[in-house]
Scaffold this motif. Structure first.
Motif, mmCIF file in Angstrom:
data_model
loop_
_atom_site.group_PDB
_atom_site.id
_atom_site.type_symbol
_atom_site.label_atom_id
_atom_site.label_comp_id
_atom_site.label_asym_id
_atom_site.label_seq_id
_atom_site.Cartn_x
_atom_site.Cartn_y
_atom_site.Cartn_z
ATOM 1 N N MET A 73 0.821 -1.215 0.000
ATOM 2 C CA MET A 73 0.000 0.000 0.000
ATOM 3 C C MET A 73 0.851 1.259 0.000
ATOM 4 N N ASP A 74 1.913 1.285 0.793
ATOM 5 C CA ASP A 74 2.721 2.503 0.930
ATOM 6 C C ASP A 74 3.756 2.646 -0.174
ATOM 7 N N THR A 75 4.266 1.537 -0.680
ATOM 8 C CA THR A 75 5.360 1.613 -1.653
ATOM 9 C C THR A 75 4.893 1.512 -3.091
ATOM 10 N N GLN A 76 3.791 0.795 -3.378
ATOM 11 C CA GLN A 76 3.339 0.597 -4.757
ATOM 12 C C GLN A 76 1.828 0.835 -4.835
ATOM 13 N N PRO A 77 1.412 2.075 -4.876
ATOM 14 C CA PRO A 77 -0.028 2.379 -4.938
ATOM 15 C C PRO A 77 -0.714 1.768 -6.146
ATOM 16 N N ALA A 78 0.003 1.667 -7.279
ATOM 17 C CA ALA A 78 -0.623 1.095 -8.477
ATOM 18 C C ALA A 78 -0.990 -0.368 -8.255
ATOM 19 N N GLU A 79 -0.084 -1.139 -7.618
ATOM 20 C CA GLU A 79 -0.383 -2.540 -7.333
ATOM 21 C C GLU A 79 -1.539 -2.661 -6.349
ATOM 22 N N THR A 80 -1.600 -1.696 -5.435
ATOM 23 C CA THR A 80 -2.720 -1.714 -4.490
ATOM 24 C C THR A 80 -4.044 -1.529 -5.204
ATOM 25 N N ARG A 81 -4.079 -0.609 -6.175
ATOM 26 C CA ARG A 81 -5.318 -0.407 -6.938
ATOM 27 C C ARG A 81 -5.687 -1.658 -7.729
ATOM 28 N N ILE A 82 -4.663 -2.316 -8.293
ATOM 29 C CA ILE A 82 -4.952 -3.548 -9.031
ATOM 30 C C ILE A 82 -5.554 -4.606 -8.110
ATOM 31 N N ALA A 83 -4.985 -4.722 -6.905
ATOM 32 C CA ALA A 83 -5.510 -5.694 -5.952
ATOM 33 C C ALA A 83 -6.939 -5.359 -5.547
ATOM 34 N N LEU A 84 -7.199 -4.073 -5.315
ATOM 35 C CA LEU A 84 -8.563 -3.672 -4.951
ATOM 36 C C LEU A 84 -9.539 -3.924 -6.092
ATOM 37 N N ASP A 85 -9.092 -3.680 -7.341
ATOM 38 C CA ASP A 85 -9.961 -3.978 -8.485
ATOM 39 C C ASP A 85 -10.286 -5.467 -8.556
ATOM 40 N N ALA A 86 -9.256 -6.300 -8.308
ATOM 41 C CA ALA A 86 -9.497 -7.746 -8.330
ATOM 42 C C ALA A 86 -10.457 -8.162 -7.211
ATOM 43 N N ILE A 87 -10.296 -7.556 -6.029
ATOM 44 C CA ILE A 87 -11.201 -7.866 -4.917
ATOM 45 C C ILE A 87 -12.624 -7.466 -5.274
ATOM 46 N N GLU A 88 -12.790 -6.285 -5.846
ATOM 47 C CA GLU A 88 -14.139 -5.832 -6.214
ATOM 48 C C GLU A 88 -14.757 -6.741 -7.261
ATOM 49 N N THR A 89 -13.975 -7.113 -8.301
ATOM 50 C CA THR A 89 -14.516 -7.967 -9.362
ATOM 51 C C THR A 89 -14.907 -9.338 -8.824
ATOM 52 N N THR A 90 -14.018 -9.916 -8.017
ATOM 53 C CA THR A 90 -14.294 -11.256 -7.481
ATOM 54 C C THR A 90 -15.497 -11.244 -6.549
ATOM 55 N N SER A 91 -15.579 -10.252 -5.691
ATOM 56 C CA SER A 91 -16.704 -10.193 -4.753
ATOM 57 C C SER A 91 -18.020 -9.976 -5.476
ATOM 58 N N ARG A 92 -18.009 -9.127 -6.520
ATOM 59 C CA ARG A 92 -19.249 -8.905 -7.292
ATOM 60 C C ARG A 92 -19.692 -10.183 -7.994
ATOM 61 N N GLU A 93 -18.733 -10.901 -8.583
ATOM 62 C CA GLU A 93 -19.084 -12.146 -9.259
ATOM 63 C C GLU A 93 -19.625 -13.174 -8.262
ATOM 64 N N THR A 94 -19.000 -13.245 -7.088
ATOM 65 C CA THR A 94 -19.476 -14.186 -6.078
ATOM 66 C C THR A 94 -20.874 -13.819 -5.593
ATOM 67 N N LEU A 95 -21.091 -12.532 -5.370
ATOM 68 C CA LEU A 95 -22.414 -12.086 -4.931
ATOM 69 C C LEU A 95 -23.467 -12.387 -5.981
ATOM 70 N N ALA A 96 -23.124 -12.169 -7.260
ATOM 71 C CA ALA A 96 -24.084 -12.473 -8.329
ATOM 72 C C ALA A 96 -24.378 -13.970 -8.380
ATOM 73 N N GLY A 97 -23.319 -14.790 -8.209
ATOM 74 C CA GLY A 97 -23.542 -16.236 -8.200
ATOM 75 C C GLY A 97 -24.424 -16.679 -7.054
ATOM 76 N N LEU A 98 -24.196 -16.093 -5.873
ATOM 77 C CA LEU A 98 -25.031 -16.444 -4.725
ATOM 78 C C LEU A 98 -26.477 -16.028 -4.951
ATOM 79 N N ARG A 99 -26.677 -14.863 -5.544
ATOM 80 C CA ARG A 99 -28.053 -14.436 -5.822
ATOM 81 C C ARG A 99 -28.727 -15.374 -6.800
ATOM 82 N N ARG A 100 -27.999 -15.817 -7.839
ATOM 83 C CA ARG A 100 -28.590 -16.736 -8.802
ATOM 84 C C ARG A 100 -28.930 -18.070 -8.138
#
Length: 392
Positions: free
Chosen positions: A217-244
């Motif tokens: 987080m402190d040394t590589q903000p770009a990698e942090t954003r990539i990780a957060l994007d992956a977390i958001e995408t994975t969680s949204r897909e999981t939530l959609a699967g659970l709803r289905r």
């Protein structure tokens, strides 16, 4: 509030009404005919011997009325009618019909009522037959033992037949209950496997991405954003699967379940991409000619690969994994190999390997999982195609 529709009016009428209507129709019909031979049966003029048909009509009507709710009363009424007609010395032939009605109700009680009620129903005509036999001996009116023995034997046979029907019905209900319990257990395990495979993979990816993002987080903000994007995408897909999945479970009919609930091998590329975001490179190889798979085989194959790759991400300590999907003429072969030096999981531990083994067993396939001699871990499965698919 759910209300059940009322049955038609004719089905709501008790059986006694139908029997009474039958006898009324018969009497009215005979009253308007010119045939005078049976007129004495309908014109009661004070002579008890003329009441045989009337007693039969009354007895059958009352028996039909009490049969369902008070079968013991119905037996008592039939026996009373038999005793009454037995005293009419000119028409004693009507008495066996009343006893036959009582014996029929005994069989009905044995087939539909608890054992205590059926034994009571058996005791009523047996006691009456024994009393008549003893009365004949005492009064010397006539006591042919074979006649009474015949009545007793017919009564016992009726009870045995009804009891056999009762036992067969109880056995069938027990089998249906056991089958229902097994079906509920199988469905519960299936849902548990689906939830485990869906959530465990996604949570594993999210945990790894969150840990990596925290460290850089402190040394590589770009990698942090990539990780957060992956977390958001994975969680949204999981939530959609659970709803289905929850939507499918709420459906009244299984045929109405959305097709998106059952992913297949077509989504392996997206699985590989998501795993790469977690830091594990997955080399995917497809051998043989790809063919449309039955839904149960396609889903099981995808879940096996997903769970095996999840174990690599969480437990292996390596960054490389090789997945092979081989389309054979009679079965589908899967191989997930951890190329690292660690162990993906201990064989037989956790729910992941147990779930994979259950999926393969349900499809009558073969499954193996364990460390490789050269290092790493290997999961292999062979899923046969259904017989109807081979016929095509």
């Amino acid at each position: 509030m759910i209300t059940e529709p009322r049955p038609p009016l004719l089905r709501r009428l008790p059986p006694g009404v139908w029997v009474a209507a039958f006898w009324t129709t018969l009497v009215v019909f005979r009253c308007f005919t010119r045939d005078r031979e049976l007129e004495h049966l309908f014109n009661y003029q004070g002579n008890p011997e003329d009441m045989a048909l009337l007693v039969t009509a009354v007895v059958t009507t009352l028996v039909a009325t009490f049969l369902v709710r008070l079968p013991l009363v119905a037996i008592a009424v039939a026996l009373a009618g038999g005793l009454y007609t037995l005293g009419m010395w000119k028409v004693q032939e009507a008495a066996p019909l009343q006893f036959l009605i009582a014996i029929t109700v005994v069989g009905y009680c044995a087939a539909t009522r608890p054992r205590r009620d059926s034994l009571t129903a058996l005791a009523l005509p047996m006691g009456t037959i024994a009393a008549l036999y003893l009365w004949g001996l005492v009064t010397r009116y006539g006591a042919n033992p074979w006649v009474y023995l015949g009545y007793g034997a017919v009564t016992a046979i009726a009870w045995l037949v009804g009891n056999t029907v009762h036992q067969s019905r109880a056995h069938a209900e027990a089998l249906r209950g056991r089958a229902t319990e097994q079906a509920v257990t199988a469905e519960r395990l299936r849902i548990a496997r689906e939830l485990h495979d869906m959530v465990a993979h996604s949570i594993g990816i999210i945990a790894i991405q969150a840990g990596m993002g925290r460290r850089v987080m402190d040394t590589q903000p770009a990698e942090t954003r990539i990780a957060l994007d992956a977390i958001e995408t994975t969680s949204r897909e999981t939530l959609a699967g659970l709803r289905r999945m929850l939507g499918a479970l709420r459906q009244a009919e299984a045929e109405a379940a959305p097709l998106e609930v059952a992913p297949g091998l077509a989504e392996l590329d997206r699985l590989v991409a998501g795993t790469a975001g977690a830091g594990v490179r997955v080399a995917l190889t497809r051998d043989g000619e790809a063919r449309p798979l039955p839904p149960e085989v396609d889903l099981a194959a995808y879940r096996i690969v997903q769970e095996a790759v999840t174990n690599v991400v969480k437990h292996s300590g390596t960054r490389d994994c090789h997945v092979t999907v081989q389309y054979g003429p009679r079965d589908l072969a899967l191989s997930i190999v951890d190329l690292g030096g660690g162990s993906s999981a201990a064989p037989g531990t956790g729910y992941g390997l147990a779930g994979m083994r259950e999926r393969v067993a349900l499809l009558h396939g073969e499954f193996s999982a364990g460390p490789r001699p050269e290092g790493g871990f290997r999961v292999a499965a062979r899923l046969p195609y259904p017989a109807e698919e081979l016929a095509l």
